[in-house]
Write an enzyme that holds these catalytic residues in place. Structure first.
Site, PDB file in Angstrom:
ATOM      1  N   CYS A  35     -45.278 -82.922   6.198  1.00 48.34           N
ATOM      2  CA  CYS A  35     -44.295 -82.341   7.104  1.00 48.34           C
ATOM      3  C   CYS A  35     -44.847 -82.339   8.528  1.00 48.34           C
ATOM      4  CB  CYS A  35     -43.961 -80.915   6.654  1.00 48.34           C
ATOM      5  SG  CYS A  35     -42.960 -79.977   7.809  1.00 48.34           S
ATOM      6  N   CYS A  94     -65.184 -58.915  -6.310  1.00 46.69           N
ATOM      7  CA  CYS A  94     -64.199 -58.026  -6.919  1.00 46.69           C
ATOM      8  C   CYS A  94     -63.029 -58.813  -7.506  1.00 46.69           C
ATOM      9  CB  CYS A  94     -63.712 -56.987  -5.910  1.00 46.69           C
ATOM     10  SG  CYS A  94     -63.077 -57.673  -4.376  1.00 46.69           S
ATOM     11  N   HIS A  95     -62.905 -60.092  -7.116  1.00 48.59           N
ATOM     12  CA  HIS A  95     -61.837 -60.928  -7.697  1.00 48.59           C
ATOM     13  C   HIS A  95     -62.111 -61.246  -9.168  1.00 48.59           C
ATOM     14  CE1 HIS A  95     -64.895 -63.773  -6.153  1.00 48.59           C
ATOM     15  NE2 HIS A  95     -64.557 -64.528  -7.186  1.00 48.59           N
ATOM     16  N   CYS A 105     -45.339 -78.210   9.817  1.00 48.01           N
ATOM     17  CA  CYS A 105     -46.458 -77.367   9.394  1.00 48.01           C
ATOM     18  C   CYS A 105     -47.757 -78.140   9.217  1.00 48.01           C
ATOM     19  CB  CYS A 105     -46.109 -76.627   8.102  1.00 48.01           C
ATOM     20  SG  CYS A 105     -45.889 -77.697   6.653  1.00 48.01           S
ATOM     21  N   CYS A 125     -44.636 -72.853   6.033  1.00 51.15           N
ATOM     22  CA  CYS A 125     -43.863 -73.756   6.884  1.00 51.15           C
ATOM     23  C   CYS A 125     -42.627 -73.042   7.440  1.00 51.15           C
ATOM     24  CB  CYS A 125     -43.442 -74.989   6.091  1.00 51.15           C
ATOM     25  SG  CYS A 125     -42.550 -76.202   7.124  1.00 51.15           S
ATOM     26  N   TYR A 127     -62.149 -53.533 -15.694  1.00 41.43           N
ATOM     27  CA  TYR A 127     -62.586 -52.295 -15.056  1.00 41.43           C
ATOM     28  C   TYR A 127     -63.290 -51.401 -16.084  1.00 41.43           C
ATOM     29  CZ  TYR A 127     -59.326 -53.784 -11.400  1.00 41.43           C
ATOM     30  OH  TYR A 127     -58.682 -54.499 -10.421  1.00 41.43           O
ATOM     31  N   GLU A 176     -63.623 -71.032  -9.690  1.00 45.37           N
ATOM     32  CA  GLU A 176     -64.942 -70.832 -10.284  1.00 45.37           C
ATOM     33  C   GLU A 176     -64.992 -71.334 -11.726  1.00 45.37           C
ATOM     34  OE1 GLU A 176     -66.091 -66.917  -7.553  1.00 45.37           O
ATOM     35  OE2 GLU A 176     -65.925 -66.718  -9.734  1.00 45.37           O
ATOM     36  N   ASN A 183     -64.298 -52.378  -1.559  1.00 46.37           N
ATOM     37  CA  ASN A 183     -65.253 -53.429  -1.215  1.00 46.37           C
ATOM     38  C   ASN A 183     -64.862 -54.107   0.092  1.00 46.37           C
ATOM     39  OD1 ASN A 183     -67.086 -55.599  -1.267  1.00 46.37           O
ATOM     40  ND2 ASN A 183     -65.702 -56.831  -2.521  1.00 46.37           N
TER      41      ASN A 183
END
Length: 353
Positions: free
Chosen positions: A67, A317-318, A70, A40, A286, A344, A309
Site C-alpha cells: 500500500c 511477564c508475557h 501505510c 493503515c 500465575y 519464542e 513490571n
C-alpha cells in the site's frame, strides 16, 4: 498458522487501527490487490475481502503489492531524514540555542520541524533541544559547578529564565539538584512498535511500549521514586538494550544481559526474579509462580506484580498465562503477548529441526 479466530481478532484490530498489532499481521485486500499494516488510514475493506498474513513476505508471495499510504515494507515508525538531521545537529552541539536562521542553514522549515518532532517525540524540536541543554546543566551542577556557570555555559543570559526553564523540565529548582539523579529517555523502534527506554549511566529502569495505557503516570512515578530528572539522551544500558532487542526480534538472542534496576516492593522483586527464570519458549501460570514462591493462594498478588513490571520483554511477564491456558492480561496488548510467545516457541522449534 492463522486460525478463523485470529482472522476475526485481526479484522477488529484493523477496524480499530490498534497500534499494538503493528508487526503482528498484515492484511491483503482482494478488491485492490494491495496489502497494508494494521494502522493503515485507508478506508477499511469488508471482512470477506481480507486475507491475513504474519509477514510482509507472505503477502508479497501471495501476489499483493504494498500500500502506498501505510508503506508496509518500511518500518512502522521510521524516523524521517529531517528528524535524524536535527537530532544529529543537537548532539553535535547540545549547548546551542536554536534560531530561525539555524534552520535556514539546514534548509529546514521551522514549522515542519516543529510538526514532525511533535508527532515523533510528543514535544517540539525547541523543547527537545532545551531539554538536552538542561541535561548538560544538570550534569554540571551535580559535578559541583556553580549554578551561574551552568546557566551561562548552556546559553542562558537571564538567571530567572534559566530557573524557569529548569523548573519546567526538571520539576524542581536548580539549587535543589545537588542530590538529584539524572535518567535518560530514548525512543527505540522495534518490530512490534516503538518502545521507550529510561536508564541511568549504569542500568535500565524502564522499557515499555509507547502506546501502553498509563505510561505517562508510570514515568512520573519513576521520576518521583528515584528523585530523578528524566531528559532525552542515550546511555550505555540504552545502547545495549537497543542492540539486544534487535537480536531478540531477529531470533538470535534468548537471554538479555543489559544491567537492570528493579524498583518495587520485596514481593514484586521476588515475582520478577521468578519470571526471569521461566525458560525461553515456555509459559507458566500465575498459580505456578505463586506456588514457587511458597504461597499457592497468592496468584492474584502475582498477577498484580506481573502488571507492575516496568521492563517489558526483559522481565518476561508475557510468558505468564492463566491456569486455563488463556493468555490473561498484558500491558502491551494481547496481540503483542500472543506474538511474543509464538516468536519464542518458534525459535525453539527451529533449533530442534
Amino acid at each position: 498458522m492463522i486460525t478463523d479466530e485470529n482472522k476475526k481478532e485481526y479484522y477488529q484490530a484493523l477496524i480499530d487501527r490498534k497500534t499494538e498489532y503493528e508487526g503482528v499481521f498484515y492484511v491483503g485486500v482482494k478488491t485492490t490487490g494491495v496489502f497494508c499494516r494494521p494502522t493503515c488510514p485507508a478506508r477499511k475493506p469488508e471482512f470477506r475481502n481480507c486475507e491475513f498474513f504474519t509477514t510482509a513476505q507472505q503477502a508479497l508471495l501471495a501476489g499483493f503489492r504494498p500500500c502506498k499510504r501505510c508503506c508496509p515494507l518500511s518500518h512502522p515508525n521510521h524516523v524521517s531524514e529531517l528528524v535524524q538531521k536535527l537530532v544529529t545537529a543537537v548532539e553535535e552541539n547540545p549547548e546551542k540555542r536554536w534560531k530561525d536562521e539555524d534552520f535556514q542553514k539546514l534548509s529546514i522549515d521551522p514549522s515542519t520541524a516543529r510538526r514532525q518532532f511533535k508527532k515523533r517525540f510528543g514535544m517540539t524540536f525547541v523543547e527537545y533541544a532545551r531539554a538536552r541543554r538542561m541535561g548538560l546543566a544538570m550534569q554540571q551542577i551535580r559535578a559541583g559547578k556553580a549554578v551561574i556557570d551552568a546557566q551561562l555555559s548552556t546559553g542562558y543570559e537571564s538567571s530567572s529564565g534559566f530557573r524557569d526553564a529548569f523548573f519546567r523540565i526538571m520539576g524542581s529548582a536548580p539549587t535543589m539538584h545537588g542530590k538529584l539523579n539524572i535518567l535518560y529517555a530514548s525512543w527505540l523502534d522495534t518490530q512490534l512498535g516503538p518502545m521507550i527506554a529510561i536508564a541511568s549511566e549504569e542500568a535500565l529502569y524502564l522499557l515499555e511500549f509507547v502506546d501502553r495505557r498509563g505510561l505517562e503516570r508510570e514515568i512520573e512515578r519513576l521520576r518521583e521514586k528515584t528523585k530523578s530528572a528524566i531528559i532525552p539522551g542515550y546511555t550505555k544500558p540504552i545502547r545495549s538494550i537497543e542492540h539486544e532487542l534487535n537480536q531478540y526480534f531477529d531470533g538470535k538472542l534468548r537471554e538479555f544481559k543489559t544491567p537492570i534496576f528493579l524498583l518495587g516492593t520485596h514481593f514484586q522483586k521476588r515475582v520478577w526474579e521468578e519470571l526471569q527464570k521461566i525458560p525461553f519458549g515456555e509459559t507458566r501460570s500465575y498459580a505456578q509462580i505463586a506456588a514457587t514462591l511458597g504461597n499457592p493462594t497468592a496468584y492474584r498478588a502475582v498477577a498484580q506484580a506481573n502488571g507492575a513490571n516496568q521492563l517489558a520483554i526483559i522481565i518476561p511477564c508475557h510468558r505468564v498465562i492463566n491456569s486455563s491456558g488463556e493468555l490473561g492480561g498484558y500491558g502491551g496488548g494481547l496481540g503483542r503477548k500472543k506474538w511474543l510467545i509464538h516468536h519464542e516457541q518458534q525459535g525453539i522449534r527451529n533449533t530442534l529441526i
